[in-house]
Design an enzyme around this catalytic site. Structure first.
Site, PDB file in Angstrom:
ATOM      1  N   HIS A   2      28.458  15.070   9.816  1.00 23.29           N
ATOM      2  CA  HIS A   2      27.534  15.022  10.953  1.00 23.29           C
ATOM      3  C   HIS A   2      26.845  13.673  11.052  1.00 23.29           C
ATOM      4  O   HIS A   2      26.801  13.044  12.108  1.00 23.29           O
ATOM      5  CB  HIS A   2      26.510  16.151  10.801  1.00 23.29           C
ATOM      6  CG  HIS A   2      25.481  16.194  11.890  1.00 23.29           C
ATOM      7  ND1 HIS A   2      24.248  15.624  11.758  1.00 23.29           N
ATOM      8  CD2 HIS A   2      25.544  16.710  13.142  1.00 23.29           C
ATOM      9  CE1 HIS A   2      23.574  15.805  12.889  1.00 23.29           C
ATOM     10  NE2 HIS A   2      24.344  16.460  13.747  1.00 23.29           N
TER      11      HIS A   2
ATOM     12  N   THR B 210      37.722  16.098  23.513  1.00 23.20           N
ATOM     13  CA  THR B 210      38.809  16.098  22.526  1.00 23.20           C
ATOM     14  C   THR B 210      38.340  16.416  21.113  1.00 23.20           C
ATOM     15  O   THR B 210      39.151  16.753  20.269  1.00 23.20           O
ATOM     16  CB  THR B 210      39.557  14.750  22.540  1.00 23.20           C
ATOM     17  OG1 THR B 210      38.597  13.698  22.486  1.00 23.20           O
ATOM     18  CG2 THR B 210      40.391  14.609  23.793  1.00 23.20           C
TER      19      THR B 210
ATOM     20  N   ASP C 261      36.193  18.997  20.299  1.00 20.86           N
ATOM     21  CA  ASP C 261      36.353  20.451  20.210  1.00 20.86           C
ATOM     22  C   ASP C 261      37.807  20.857  20.394  1.00 20.86           C
ATOM     23  O   ASP C 261      38.280  21.787  19.743  1.00 20.86           O
ATOM     24  CB  ASP C 261      35.476  21.146  21.255  1.00 20.86           C
ATOM     25  CG  ASP C 261      34.104  21.486  20.683  1.00 20.86           C
ATOM     26  OD1 ASP C 261      34.062  22.027  19.560  1.00 20.86           O
ATOM     27  OD2 ASP C 261      33.093  21.206  21.343  1.00 20.86           O
TER      28      ASP C 261
ATOM     29  N   CYS D  79      35.926  12.550  27.007  1.00 19.22           N
ATOM     30  CA  CYS D  79      34.580  12.205  26.558  1.00 19.22           C
ATOM     31  C   CYS D  79      34.389  12.453  25.064  1.00 19.22           C
ATOM     32  O   CYS D  79      33.284  12.418  24.569  1.00 19.22           O
ATOM     33  CB  CYS D  79      33.533  12.942  27.363  1.00 19.22           C
ATOM     34  SG  CYS D  79      33.541  14.716  27.104  1.00 19.22           S
TER      35      CYS D  79
END
Ligand code: ADP
Ligand code: MG
Ligand code: MG
Length: 899
Positions: A450, A792, A794, A856
């Site tokens: 993350h 792209t 997900d 995106c």
């Protein structure tokens, strides 16, 4: 029948696969009539045969003997019969592996040859120095005797001579030294070094073959991804002597400065020395300009040769040269390695000089190099020993004060301090703190954790997974591997391009290229006062020109992912043609968190309505600011995507807070309600849970409020004479019916707003494609979607069926090691995910001609992926503001390659 041995004159630059890069260069220079000592090359094919069979090919010895005899003849013709024929035996693979394999110089020396060398040169000391070096290097590299034997012997001889430097030994001592070395060889091997030069050569050639599999060479190939089976060629070249008196010497040179790209020869020279002395760094070299003073004729000759090479190769070359008694000899050339700045400057300069075309210049630069020019960096003088090391997760350098939690980061930022957030790992709720930090350091996780993903998106330098740093969140300390303990507020420096972490403050400078785009007036604050090299202007100019050439070819549009007006501003400065992804979750964080909590805890329609009304006001302002910055350009706003409970404090944290609070406090009741909500909404797999369009469909008024805020903001701007171009993007759609329901609601809100304000705002409603089901039903979706935006990240997660954060932390390293993929599918688009994109684009466009399609995900800023999206016929890519220049460049290159 193929031959294994080539004379230099029979080769050329395009034969590097057979002759190795070094010999190919020597051959090319020979053909150009540059002064190269005569010689020949044994091919990589001979080496491959040797490596495979454990013996030389049968014909090799005979071919070498023939070449050797010819070499002798030509040496005597060219240099007279009294010059002893000594050769350098060097390795050289197709791909340069500098210093990774062996070289043996002065092959051919022996007890008689040394006398011949002495009488030819008239310098007995020189001859014996060469001989002592030869015996030692033959013993070490060819006979593989341990180095320390010779080191000790050398020290003994020096001591008895009363000197510390071998360079000061007189002829008698050098003779002694040589005899001592010879004695060691006889003692260790039971035999002397063969006297026959031809036999010496044979052994040296075999040693070079063997060095292909040496430890250094293997490690280097592994790191640089060089195939194991190429093999090395062996280059046999007449020795020339750089240590032969004061008008001899040796050096390395570039046709231009390899670090800055500045025009004009650049190099180092060492007087009265052989090439190895430069590499060994035992003596100080002088800059090439000094050679101009020492030996103007050779200097002029060298410069002329450098110019000839650059013109011939049409690129920067680097060379090795030796001057023997005032005569210049070229010993090596190849296309010069260069730094990121030099890459751009040289490409642009060569166009100006008429050497290459703008299209060729584009082919010589890369987005990856451009990215390096955009991040703040440590001043050159600063590179000391890092205190710790982690994964280089987001490039750039940062210096700031340590904070251990996200709230603190925001507080310190408010006080005007630069902070570096240090966490074991980060979570979505840390975002405000991450936004307030100028650098991130985590002790676990890697390049796709993350922290890393967010940092790259924001252009914040980040080092992840610095495992050897110990964190004590309780006492707020951090302990470095060497035991140094740092406290909150202490300074830390990190370099996200290398993964290095330094205790304290390391001087930092803002990238001149980024500064030029972001603050063209030149008035931007520097992060740290540092030296501003004069060539910065040239680099900036070069980057701008190259981008101009790229834009000229570019077909793909480039938008940016930007969530705030500040980011939008940056994006525009970098030339973004709109916003491809405006995430709205940031609008639910920080000081908005209490509103979101009220929304989640609302028990009546009235409470809920009040919370939504508050959200409407703040979001309208957010949208207004962004739309104003992007006036005249499209802004695709994604309706809320993450599960609402992500905006609640962490479950464990709530549990602890609840347990430690006083029974009757108001706080405790509030905490209890939050805890209950957190437990109620807790999901096993939030990534596949109540998020995206599912949230919009089940959370009454949520999406409608967002749409209203956006529409009202746009109406206000239009009333003020602006040209807002909002677009609404629905996330995580899997079926057209989901989209239809949301679209119906949204259109109703849009109609209401235009009725109440009297201002018509056009606002296309489109869908994200981030589930395989959406991609496979793209034709249906296109009936209701005004545009497609491929998420792209997900789409990769759902196609592979793994969650990015979990996968990367556990099994990704193994997958990469086993080459299940060569590069993370989150970095470069996976071919199968890519084919979903291609199919969906085609289906969408055939169902709705003119359908606009974009990407995106983070892939929008990745060079290889951009190439793919260009092929796939998408209309634009969208990436973080700091990647916009990279995307413009790579999209231009992609289009050019297709032409
Ligand atoms: P590397 O690949 O590590 O650069 P090289 O094979 O180029 O090693 O050679 C090592 C050193 O020997 C270099 O400094 C080079 O200049 C020197 N050298 C190579 N060939 C000759 C030669 N024919 N005469 C004199 N010196 C040479
Ligand atoms: Mg070399
Ligand atoms: Mg998504």
């Amino acid at each position: 029948m193929d031959k294994y041995v080539y004379e230099f004159a029979d080769g050329g630059r395009h034969m590097a696969n057979l002759l190795g890069g070094e010999s190919a260069g020597l051959a090319e220079m020979t053909r150009m009539d540059l002064p190269v000592p005569p010689g020949f090359t044994i091919t990589t094919e001979a080496c491959r045969f040797y490596l495979e069979h454990g013996r030389e090919p049968a014909r090799l010895a005979e071919e070498i003997t023939r070449a050797w005899t010819q070499l002798e003849a030509s040496v005597h013709k060219q240099f007279g019969a009294d010059r002893p024929m000594l050769v350098a035996v060097r390795s050289g693979a197709e791909i340069s592996m500098p210093g990774m394999m062996d070289t043996v110089l002065n092959v051919g020396l022996g007890d008689e040859a040394v006398e011949q060398l002495a009488s030819w040169s008239g310098d007995e000391r020189f001859a014996w120095e060469a001989y002592s070096r030869f015996v030692r290097s033959f013993a070490e590299t060819v006979l593989r005797l341990p180095e320390y034997l010779f080191r000790t012997a050398e020290a003994d001889v020096r001591r008895s001579a009363g000197t510390t430097a071998t360079g000061e030994l007189d002829t008698a001592r050098l003779k002694t030294l040589t005899h001592v070395y010879q004695h060691i060889v006889r003692h260790e091997t039971g035999d002397a070094i063969p006297r026959d030069p031809r036999r010496q050569l044979e052994l040296a050639v075999r040693a070079v073959f063997d060095s292909w599999n040496g430890e250094r060479a293997r490690a280097y190939r592994n790191r640089e991804d060089i195939p194991e089976d190429l093999g090395t060629a062996v280059n046999v070249c007449l020795m020339v002597f750089g240590s032969l008196g004061p008008n001899s010497g040796t050096g390395v040179a570039f046709t231009r400065d390899p670090a800055t790209g500045a025009p004009g020869a650049y190099g180092d020279y060492l007087r009265r020395a052989v090439g190895e002395d430069i590499v060994a760094g035992l003596r100080n070299t002088v800059p090439l300009t000094e050679l101009e003073r020492l030996d103007p004729a050779s200097y002029a000759h060298l410069c002329a040769n450098l110019r000839a090479l650059e013109t011939h190769y049409r690129d920067v070359c680097d060379i090795e040269f030796t001057i023997e008694r005032g005569t210049l000899w070229m010993l090596q050339t190849r296309i010069g390695e260069r730094g990121a700045e030099a890459t751009f400057r040289i490409a642009s300069d060569l166009v100006d000089e008429g050497v290459i075309t703008p299209d060729e210049a584009l082919g010589r630069v890369t987005g990856e190099r451009l990215a390096r020019l955009l991040f703040p960096r440590f001043a050159d003088s600063a590179h000391g020993h890092p205190s710790a090391h982690g994964v280089a997760a987001s490039p750039g350098a940062a210096v700031g004060r340590i904070v251990f939690d996200a709230h603190k980061a925001a507080d310190h930022k408010a006080k005007g301090q630069n902070v570096i957030l240090v966490r074991p790992q980060t979570r979505p709720e840390d975002l405000p703190g991450m936004l307030a930090s100028i650098g991130l350091l985590t002790t676990s996780g890697g390049k796709t954790s993350h922290a890393a993903v967010v940092a790259r998106g924001l252009g914040i330098p980040c080092v992840c997974g610095a495992e050897r740093i110990e964190l004590d969140p309780h006492h707020k300390t951090l302990t470095l591997p060497d035991g140094t303990r740092l406290h909150e507020g202490d300074f830390l420096s990190l370099d996200g391009s290398t993964g290095d972490v330094f205790a304290g403050r390391t001087p930092l400078v803002t990238s001149p290229v980024a500064r030029e785009f972001l603050h063209p007036a030149g008035g931007a604050p520097q992060l740290w006062p540092g030296p501003e090299p004069a060539h910065d202007e040239a680099v900036v100019h070069a980057v701008q020109r190259v981008l101009g050439w790229a834009d000229h070819h570019r077909r793909l549009g480039v938008r940016a992912n930007a969530d705030t007006a500040t980011e939008a501003d940056q994006a525009r400065a970098f030339g973004a043609e709109g916003i491809g992804l405006c995430r709205t979750e940031h609008m639910f964080l920080g000081d908005r968190q209490p509103i979101v909590e009220r929304l989640i805890l609302a028990e009546t329609a009235q409470e809920r309505g009040a919370a939504l009304a508050e959200l409407l006001t703040v979001q309208r302002e957010d949208f207004r600011a962004i739309l104003r910055v992007m006036d005249g350009l499209p802004v695709a706003v994604r309706l809320l995507d993450p599960p609402l409970h992500e905006f609640l404090p962490d479950l464990t944290e709530l549990e602890i807070r609840h347990a430690t609070l006083d029974d009757r406090s108001r706080d405790r009741r509030h905490t209890a309600r939050l805890l209950e909500a957190a437990r109620r909404t807790h999901e096993q797999n939030p990534m596949l849970g109540l998020r995206g369009v599912r949230l919009g469909l089940t959370s009454p008024g949520l999406y409608a409020t967002q749409v209203r805020a956006l529409a009202e903001a746009a109406a206000q701007l239009r009333a003020e004479g602006g040209d807002p171009r909002p677009e609404i993007m629905v996330p995580l759609v899997g079926d057209v019916r989901e989209l239809r329901l949301i679209k119906l609601q949204a259109e109703q809100v849009l109609a209401e707003v235009s009725a109440s304000t009297g201002i018509e705002v056009s606002c296309p409603i489109g869908t994200m494609i981030e589930l395989p089901r959406a991609a496979l039903t793209a034709g249906d979706l296109a009936a209701d979607a005004a545009f497609f935006s491929f998420g792209t990240n997900d789409l990769t997660q759902t196609t592979w069926g793994f969650s990015r954060d979990d996968a990367e932390a556990s099994f990704f390293p193994d997958y990469l090691k086993h080459k299940i993929f060569d590069v993370s599918p989150f970095q470069t688009i996976d071919p199968v995910v890519g084919s979903l994109v291609t199919q969906a684009t085609a289906a969408g466009k055939s169902a709705r001609p003119g359908l606009e399609t974009g990407v995106c995900g983070e892939h929008g800023g990745d060079p290889a992926s951009i190439r793919f999206f260009d092929q796939a016929g998408l209309d634009y890519v969208s990436c973080s503001p700091f990647r916009v220049l990279v995307a413009r460049l790579e999209a231009g290159k992609a289009a050019l390659e297709k032409e």
